[in-house]
Scaffold this active site. Structure first.
Site, PDB file in Angstrom:
ATOM      1  CE  LYS A   1       2.950  12.406 -16.964  1.00  0.00           C
ATOM      2  NZ  LYS A   1       3.160  10.845 -17.295  1.00  0.00           N
TER       3      LYS A   1
ATOM      4  CD  GLN B   1       4.223   8.979 -20.356  1.00  0.00           C
ATOM      5  OE1 GLN B   1       4.473   9.724 -19.605  1.00  0.00           O
ATOM      6  NE2 GLN B   1       2.872   8.677 -20.853  1.00  0.00           N
TER       7      GLN B   1
ATOM      8  CG  ASP C   1       3.786   6.315 -13.064  1.00  0.00           C
ATOM      9  OD1 ASP C   1       3.189   7.539 -12.952  1.00  0.00           O
ATOM     10  OD2 ASP C   1       4.565   5.945 -13.880  1.00  0.00           O
TER      11      ASP C   1
END
Length: 286
Positions: A53, A97, A120
């Protein structure tokens, strides 16, 4: 043989678009859209995801900010970091995460992130917006799947789509996105009766159940398009391999188009994260 849907190329094209958008923001405001990634602990898979990422963020012209915390981090400390990032005008997107170590409450953290910075797409407000068709920040994996389907098939209206799996991360938002694209949608899960027969009727199959090669040719009608979300680490022939939820070799001869694992959904997930960061930055600066 089926068309192999090239997730890497579609993702590269999207990242290039994000880079152009990021440059436009820099030209107008003198800042780079900022993506803060928080990694708690040393889970090997999570470290790989975060590394990928961060690399993609740099390629997309974003300002990448990393926060790495030890595995024994407590809730108060993580909450304080999220609050700090919420209040930082240089941070436009926040990604914590998952999964988190067991002492941490994931739902609390997801709900604590400012929904305007929730790249997200997991915050309850963004989930609700998706349900009614008003979402601007959509979960990245299902969004990537939808983009690949539209690139491959064009207009999805009227197609019967079956989603295998009902997780909050992929299955449920995938079903909603397909519904908003005017598909007729069925969800297959662990309590579904005759799941194989339902899948066999589908024009589109999205497998997101986390069971290695569960879907074989007997689940897929001829000419269907198959999206394989599964990433399962498996030992085979003495080697460590990544395999999907779909038996690729078995399904490819009957499908119209299919995603490989790796090289299909994975790159799209990261590209859509970059795109969500750009969207979040535009919304916060407008």
């Amino acid at each position: 043989m089926a068309q192999i849907i090239d997730g890497k190329q579609i993702a590269a094209d999207l990242v290039a678009e994000v880079a152009n958008g990021a440059q436009a923001i820099f030209s107008e405001y003198g800042i780079r859209p900022g993506l803060a990634v928080v990694l708690v602990g040393d889970d090997p898979a999570s470290q790989v995801y975060v590394r990928n990422k961060v690399a993609r963020a740099t390629e997309a012209g974003l300002n990448s900010i990393e926060h790495r915390l030890p595995a024994d981090t407590d809730q108060v400390t993580l909450n304080a970091l999220v609050d700090e990032l919420n209040n930082d005008p240089a941070v436009h997107g926040i990604l914590v995460q998952l999964p988190l170590p067991e002492q941490l409450n994931e739902e609390e953290i997801i709900s604590r992130i400012n929904p305007r910075k929730d790249v997200d797409g997991f915050h309850p407000i963004n989930v609700g917006e998706l349900a009614i068709g008003n979402a601007t920040l959509v979960p990245c994996t299902p969004q990537g799947c939808l983009l690949m389907l539209e690139k491959t098939l064009g207009d999805l209206s009227g197609k019967h789509a079956v989603v295998i799996g009902r997780s909050n991360i992929v299955g449920k938002p995938m079903a909603l996105l397909l519904l908003h694209a005017n598909c007729t949608v069925s969800i297959v899960h662990s309590r579904t009766r005759n799941p194989q027969e339902l899948c066999k009727q589908a024009d589109i199959v999205v497998a997101a159940v986390g069971r290695t090669e569960m879907v074989d040719a007997s689940w897929v009608k001829e000419g269907a398009t198959v999206i394989d979300v599964g990433i399962n680490v498996t030992e085979r022939d003495g080697k460590r391999k990544l395999l999907g939820d779909v038996n690729f070799a078995d399904v490819e001869p009957v499908a119209n188009a299919i995603t490989p694992v790796p090289g299909g959904v994975g790159p799209m997930t990261i590209a859509c994260l970059m795109n969500n960061t750009l969207i979040a930055a535009r919304n916060q600066l407008s």
